[in-house]
Design a protein around this motif. Structure first.
Motif, mmCIF file in Angstrom:
data_model
loop_
_atom_site.group_PDB
_atom_site.id
_atom_site.type_symbol
_atom_site.label_atom_id
_atom_site.label_comp_id
_atom_site.label_asym_id
_atom_site.label_seq_id
_atom_site.Cartn_x
_atom_site.Cartn_y
_atom_site.Cartn_z
ATOM 1 N N LYS A 10 -10.403 -42.785 -13.462
ATOM 2 C CA LYS A 10 -9.868 -42.004 -12.349
ATOM 3 C C LYS A 10 -9.755 -40.530 -12.710
ATOM 4 O O LYS A 10 -9.989 -39.653 -11.870
ATOM 5 C CB LYS A 10 -8.501 -42.545 -11.940
ATOM 6 C CG LYS A 10 -8.573 -43.897 -11.273
ATOM 7 C CD LYS A 10 -7.190 -44.400 -10.893
ATOM 8 C CE LYS A 10 -7.269 -45.796 -10.294
ATOM 9 N NZ LYS A 10 -5.933 -46.315 -9.940
ATOM 10 N N SER A 11 -9.430 -40.242 -13.963
ATOM 11 C CA SER A 11 -9.282 -38.834 -14.362
ATOM 12 C C SER A 11 -10.636 -38.115 -14.335
ATOM 13 O O SER A 11 -10.719 -36.967 -13.886
ATOM 14 C CB SER A 11 -8.646 -38.727 -15.743
ATOM 15 O OG SER A 11 -9.472 -39.307 -16.715
ATOM 16 N N LYS A 12 -11.698 -38.770 -14.798
ATOM 17 C CA LYS A 12 -13.024 -38.144 -14.752
ATOM 18 C C LYS A 12 -13.462 -37.948 -13.302
ATOM 19 O O LYS A 12 -14.024 -36.904 -12.954
ATOM 20 C CB LYS A 12 -14.051 -39.009 -15.477
ATOM 21 C CG LYS A 12 -13.994 -38.879 -16.968
ATOM 22 C CD LYS A 12 -15.164 -39.574 -17.620
ATOM 23 C CE LYS A 12 -15.108 -39.421 -19.126
ATOM 24 N NZ LYS A 12 -16.240 -40.045 -19.783
ATOM 25 N N LYS A 15 -11.473 -35.011 -11.844
ATOM 26 C CA LYS A 15 -11.938 -33.726 -12.364
ATOM 27 C C LYS A 15 -13.219 -33.293 -11.656
ATOM 28 O O LYS A 15 -13.378 -32.131 -11.291
ATOM 29 C CB LYS A 15 -12.210 -33.820 -13.863
ATOM 30 C CG LYS A 15 -11.011 -33.712 -14.742
ATOM 31 C CD LYS A 15 -11.480 -33.647 -16.187
ATOM 32 C CE LYS A 15 -10.573 -34.480 -17.061
ATOM 33 N NZ LYS A 15 -11.039 -34.559 -18.440
ATOM 34 N N ARG A 16 -14.138 -34.228 -11.511
ATOM 35 C CA ARG A 16 -15.417 -33.925 -10.871
ATOM 36 C C ARG A 16 -15.203 -33.500 -9.420
ATOM 37 O O ARG A 16 -15.765 -32.503 -8.948
ATOM 38 C CB ARG A 16 -16.316 -35.154 -10.943
ATOM 39 C CG ARG A 16 -17.730 -34.908 -10.480
ATOM 40 C CD ARG A 16 -18.606 -36.124 -10.673
ATOM 41 N NE ARG A 16 -18.134 -37.260 -9.918
ATOM 42 C CZ ARG A 16 -17.662 -38.391 -10.443
ATOM 43 N NH1 ARG A 16 -17.591 -38.529 -11.754
ATOM 44 N NH2 ARG A 16 -17.256 -39.381 -9.689
ATOM 45 N N ARG A 21 -14.628 -29.328 -5.066
ATOM 46 C CA ARG A 21 -13.800 -28.729 -4.016
ATOM 47 C C ARG A 21 -13.505 -27.268 -4.317
ATOM 48 O O ARG A 21 -13.462 -26.435 -3.408
ATOM 49 C CB ARG A 21 -12.496 -29.500 -3.864
ATOM 50 C CG ARG A 21 -12.696 -30.846 -3.206
ATOM 51 C CD ARG A 21 -11.382 -31.559 -2.938
ATOM 52 N NE ARG A 21 -11.632 -32.835 -2.308
ATOM 53 C CZ ARG A 21 -11.311 -34.002 -2.833
ATOM 54 N NH1 ARG A 21 -10.698 -34.066 -4.003
ATOM 55 N NH2 ARG A 21 -11.572 -35.121 -2.192
ATOM 56 N N HIS A 22 -13.273 -26.942 -5.590
ATOM 57 C CA HIS A 22 -12.972 -25.557 -5.961
ATOM 58 C C HIS A 22 -14.162 -24.650 -5.666
ATOM 59 O O HIS A 22 -13.989 -23.518 -5.202
ATOM 60 C CB HIS A 22 -12.602 -25.474 -7.442
ATOM 61 C CG HIS A 22 -12.256 -24.097 -7.893
ATOM 62 N ND1 HIS A 22 -11.112 -23.451 -7.489
ATOM 63 C CD2 HIS A 22 -12.910 -23.225 -8.688
ATOM 64 C CE1 HIS A 22 -11.086 -22.245 -8.017
ATOM 65 N NE2 HIS A 22 -12.172 -22.091 -8.760
#
Length: 56
Positions: A10-12, A15-16, A21-22
């Motif tokens: 879930k963390s990977k 992050k992706r 989105r950024h």
């Protein structure tokens, strides 16, 4: 024979998605900034204005 791939944590995944989105947020801010500068006439934008086209 097909073998299932390992599950992405879930963390990977988060992050992706946050990176994606950024990038969209940054591009939207650039577009808004450019639009505002063109409307106020403070822009040194590359495309010629209607007045410059008539002079040429």
């Amino acid at each position: 024979m097909a073998v299932p791939k390992k599950k992405t944590s879930k963390s990977k995944r988060d992050k992706r998605r946050a990176t994606w989105r950024h990038k969209a947020v940054v591009e939207a801010q650039k577009a808004i900034s450019l639009g505002k500068s063109i409307l106020t006439g403070r822009s040194t934008f590359v495309y010629p204005t209607a007045e410059e086209e008539e002079e040429e």
